[in-house]
Design a protein around this motif. Structure first.
Motif, mmCIF file in Angstrom:
data_model
loop_
_atom_site.group_PDB
_atom_site.id
_atom_site.type_symbol
_atom_site.label_atom_id
_atom_site.label_comp_id
_atom_site.label_asym_id
_atom_site.label_seq_id
_atom_site.Cartn_x
_atom_site.Cartn_y
_atom_site.Cartn_z
ATOM 1 N N ASN A 20 0.684 -1.134 0.108
ATOM 2 C CA ASN A 20 -0.145 -0.118 -0.022
ATOM 3 C C ASN A 20 0.876 1.379 0.019
ATOM 4 O OD1 ASN A 20 -2.455 -1.479 0.206
ATOM 5 N ND2 ASN A 20 -2.283 -1.697 2.468
ATOM 6 N N LEU A 21 2.315 1.129 0.267
ATOM 7 C CA LEU A 21 3.102 2.345 0.352
ATOM 8 C C LEU A 21 4.305 1.717 -0.463
ATOM 9 C CD1 LEU A 21 2.980 2.976 4.015
ATOM 10 C CD2 LEU A 21 1.957 4.441 2.391
ATOM 11 N N ASP A 22 4.996 2.601 -1.035
ATOM 12 C CA ASP A 22 6.205 2.320 -1.791
ATOM 13 C C ASP A 22 7.449 2.514 -1.155
ATOM 14 O OD1 ASP A 22 4.932 1.954 -4.345
ATOM 15 O OD2 ASP A 22 4.122 3.964 -4.102
ATOM 16 N N ALA A 23 7.676 3.280 -0.282
ATOM 17 C CA ALA A 23 8.744 3.557 0.810
ATOM 18 C C ALA A 23 8.513 4.025 2.077
ATOM 19 C CB ALA A 23 9.932 4.347 -0.293
ATOM 20 N N LEU A 24 9.355 3.710 3.063
ATOM 21 C CA LEU A 24 9.616 4.406 4.136
ATOM 22 C C LEU A 24 10.782 5.159 4.462
ATOM 23 C CD1 LEU A 24 8.813 4.883 7.374
ATOM 24 C CD2 LEU A 24 9.681 2.522 7.740
ATOM 25 N N THR A 25 10.690 6.296 4.945
ATOM 26 C CA THR A 25 11.817 7.227 5.170
ATOM 27 C C THR A 25 11.930 7.813 6.456
ATOM 28 O OG1 THR A 25 12.940 9.239 4.273
ATOM 29 C CG2 THR A 25 10.501 9.387 4.309
ATOM 30 N N THR A 26 13.045 7.474 7.179
ATOM 31 C CA THR A 26 13.386 8.044 8.323
ATOM 32 C C THR A 26 14.976 7.718 8.329
ATOM 33 O OG1 THR A 26 13.383 8.266 10.735
ATOM 34 C CG2 THR A 26 13.070 5.732 9.594
ATOM 35 N N ASP A 27 15.548 7.762 9.586
ATOM 36 C CA ASP A 27 17.006 7.692 9.826
ATOM 37 C C ASP A 27 17.468 6.279 9.305
ATOM 38 O OD1 ASP A 27 16.712 10.042 10.596
ATOM 39 O OD2 ASP A 27 16.761 9.748 12.633
ATOM 40 N N ASP A 28 18.474 6.017 8.924
ATOM 41 C CA ASP A 28 19.107 4.891 8.403
ATOM 42 C C ASP A 28 19.201 3.976 9.694
ATOM 43 O OD1 ASP A 28 21.298 6.163 9.561
ATOM 44 O OD2 ASP A 28 22.475 6.064 7.678
ATOM 45 N N SER A 29 19.682 4.320 10.772
ATOM 46 C CA SER A 29 19.669 3.536 11.904
ATOM 47 C C SER A 29 18.432 3.101 12.516
ATOM 48 C CB SER A 29 20.170 4.572 13.339
ATOM 49 O OG SER A 29 19.572 5.520 13.536
ATOM 50 N N ILE A 30 17.315 3.876 12.288
ATOM 51 C CA ILE A 30 15.900 3.052 12.696
ATOM 52 C C ILE A 30 15.574 2.022 11.544
ATOM 53 C CG2 ILE A 30 13.464 3.932 12.780
ATOM 54 C CD1 ILE A 30 14.297 6.708 13.605
ATOM 55 N N TYR B 240 25.181 -2.498 9.982
ATOM 56 C CA TYR B 240 24.994 -1.012 9.721
ATOM 57 C C TYR B 240 26.220 -0.486 9.904
ATOM 58 C CZ TYR B 240 23.437 3.625 10.987
ATOM 59 O OH TYR B 240 23.424 4.938 11.203
ATOM 60 N N LYS B 241 26.685 0.242 9.269
ATOM 61 C CA LYS B 241 27.818 1.105 9.269
ATOM 62 C C LYS B 241 27.616 2.441 10.019
ATOM 63 C CE LYS B 241 30.139 -1.375 5.369
ATOM 64 N NZ LYS B 241 30.727 -1.404 4.099
ATOM 65 N N ASN B 242 27.841 2.357 11.213
ATOM 66 C CA ASN B 242 27.756 3.730 11.872
ATOM 67 C C ASN B 242 28.874 4.681 11.599
ATOM 68 O OD1 ASN B 242 28.779 1.770 13.974
ATOM 69 N ND2 ASN B 242 29.293 3.456 14.761
ATOM 70 N N GLU B 243 28.467 6.068 12.063
ATOM 71 C CA GLU B 243 29.455 6.920 12.126
ATOM 72 C C GLU B 243 30.137 7.184 13.529
ATOM 73 O OE1 GLU B 243 30.241 8.866 9.888
ATOM 74 O OE2 GLU B 243 28.736 9.145 8.333
ATOM 75 N N PRO B 244 31.496 7.601 13.563
ATOM 76 C CA PRO B 244 31.907 7.537 14.886
ATOM 77 C C PRO B 244 30.946 8.352 15.861
ATOM 78 C CG PRO B 244 33.722 8.007 13.193
ATOM 79 C CD PRO B 244 32.257 8.008 12.548
ATOM 80 N N ALA B 245 31.376 8.272 17.184
ATOM 81 C CA ALA B 245 30.724 9.100 18.159
ATOM 82 C C ALA B 245 30.774 10.728 17.818
ATOM 83 C CB ALA B 245 31.004 8.689 19.614
ATOM 84 N N PRO B 246 29.899 11.448 17.684
ATOM 85 C CA PRO B 246 30.029 12.582 17.604
ATOM 86 C C PRO B 246 30.401 13.581 18.377
ATOM 87 C CG PRO B 246 27.726 12.366 17.840
ATOM 88 C CD PRO B 246 28.299 11.314 17.823
ATOM 89 N N GLN B 247 31.077 14.801 18.411
ATOM 90 C CA GLN B 247 31.350 15.660 19.339
ATOM 91 C C GLN B 247 30.088 16.341 19.845
ATOM 92 O OE1 GLN B 247 34.795 16.380 20.495
ATOM 93 N NE2 GLN B 247 35.213 14.222 19.100
ATOM 94 N N ILE B 248 30.417 16.701 21.134
ATOM 95 C CA ILE B 248 29.572 17.264 21.839
ATOM 96 C C ILE B 248 29.571 18.791 21.483
ATOM 97 C CG2 ILE B 248 28.679 18.304 24.212
ATOM 98 C CD1 ILE B 248 28.452 15.000 23.952
#
Length: 270
Positions: free
Chosen positions: A181-191, A258-266
């Motif tokens: 009923n839908l073609d795509a779901l979009t949100t963050d790649d982690s989710i 899943y290829k995550n990014e390094p921990a970001p800076q605060i």
């Protein structure tokens, strides 16, 4: 006789006072934290009532640094559209729920962090090869959740003719995608990776592999609470330094490759 009645009344007042104090003390020993209940790999409530995911691990670590044991955490479901309201009303102390830091949201709440960097992507059916670029979503049905900026970003920047569908939970979008009923779901790649890695979904869906935006996840707090912001930032820095952050990433995202990014800076500082 009068003295006895007075003494009895005083004792009753004292008893009520002690009871009220005890109840108040119990409340103070708890901390209410907002998370998602329906996001595998990030914030998920299991059938037996437990909570698991990367966001849950981050929230638990932060709570511990604030002086609360895991048993003292009162988890509150925080749908995307309700996060600002829950924080403003004082329903929760803070929110750890794939909460991207944006200028619009910072007008209503403050953030600590970020603690994770994700990228917006698309989830499509594994046998659908018609969507290889965001522009391919023109005239197709695109789903996201109410309160999320993802679908709006796609329509504004890539596919103005996309037909948007919004639901309260990502799981509802996923059902629509599976039923065609839908073609795509979009949100963050982690989710999306969390959903695709579930046993009952393996082989049914795939990530398009697009980095449509940078999504810095922050911990939402009451606007202007600089003291709490500073304490949470110190907790996040400690979590990364001790290696607990990397362990949580591998635990919850590893099965999906899943290829995550390094921990970001605060960056969110007073």
């Amino acid at each position: 006789m009068k003295f006895r009645r007075t003494a009895a009344a005083a004792a009753a007042v004292l008893s009520l006072s002690l009871t009220a104090t005890a109840c108040g003390s119990g409340d103070e020993d708890k901390i209410k934290i907002g998370i998602k209940f329906d996001q595998p790999g990030l914030g998920l409530r299991t059938p037996d009532g437990d909570h698991e995911g990367f966001d849950v691990d981050v929230a638990t670590y932060v709570a511990k640094e604030l002086g609360y044991d895991e048993k003292d955490i009162d988890w509150k479901e925080s749908p995307s559209a309700e996060r600002e309201n829950m924080i403003s009303r004082g329903d929760v102390k803070f929110v750890v729920a794939t909460y991207s830091i944006t200028p619009e949201r910072k007008e209503k709440v403050s953030f600590a962090g970020p603690y994770f960097l994700a990228h917006q992507d698309l989830l499509v059916r594994s046998d659908d090869n018609s969507i290889k670029d965001a522009k391919d979503l023109n005239s197709k049905k695109l789903c996201s959740v109410t309160g999320s900026t993802s679908a709006q970003n796609v329509k504004k920047d890539f596919a103005p003719e996309a037909e948007l569908q919004r639901y309260n939970k990502y799981s509802q979008c996923l059902t629509g995608l599976e039923n065609e009923n839908l073609d795509a779901l979009t949100t963050d790649d982690s989710i999306l990776a969390g959903y695709a890695s579930q046993k009952n979904h393996q082989g049914k869906f795939k990530l398009a592999g697009l980095k449509l935006s940078d999504e810095n996840y922050g911990i939402g707090i009451k606007k202007g609470d600089k003291e709490l912001q500073g304490k949470i930032n110190k907790a996040l820095e400690k979590m990364v330094k001790e290696g607990a952050w990397d362990e949580a990433v591998k635990k919850h995202f590893g099965p999906a490759n899943y290829k995550n990014e390094p921990a970001p800076q605060i960056t969110e500082k007073s």
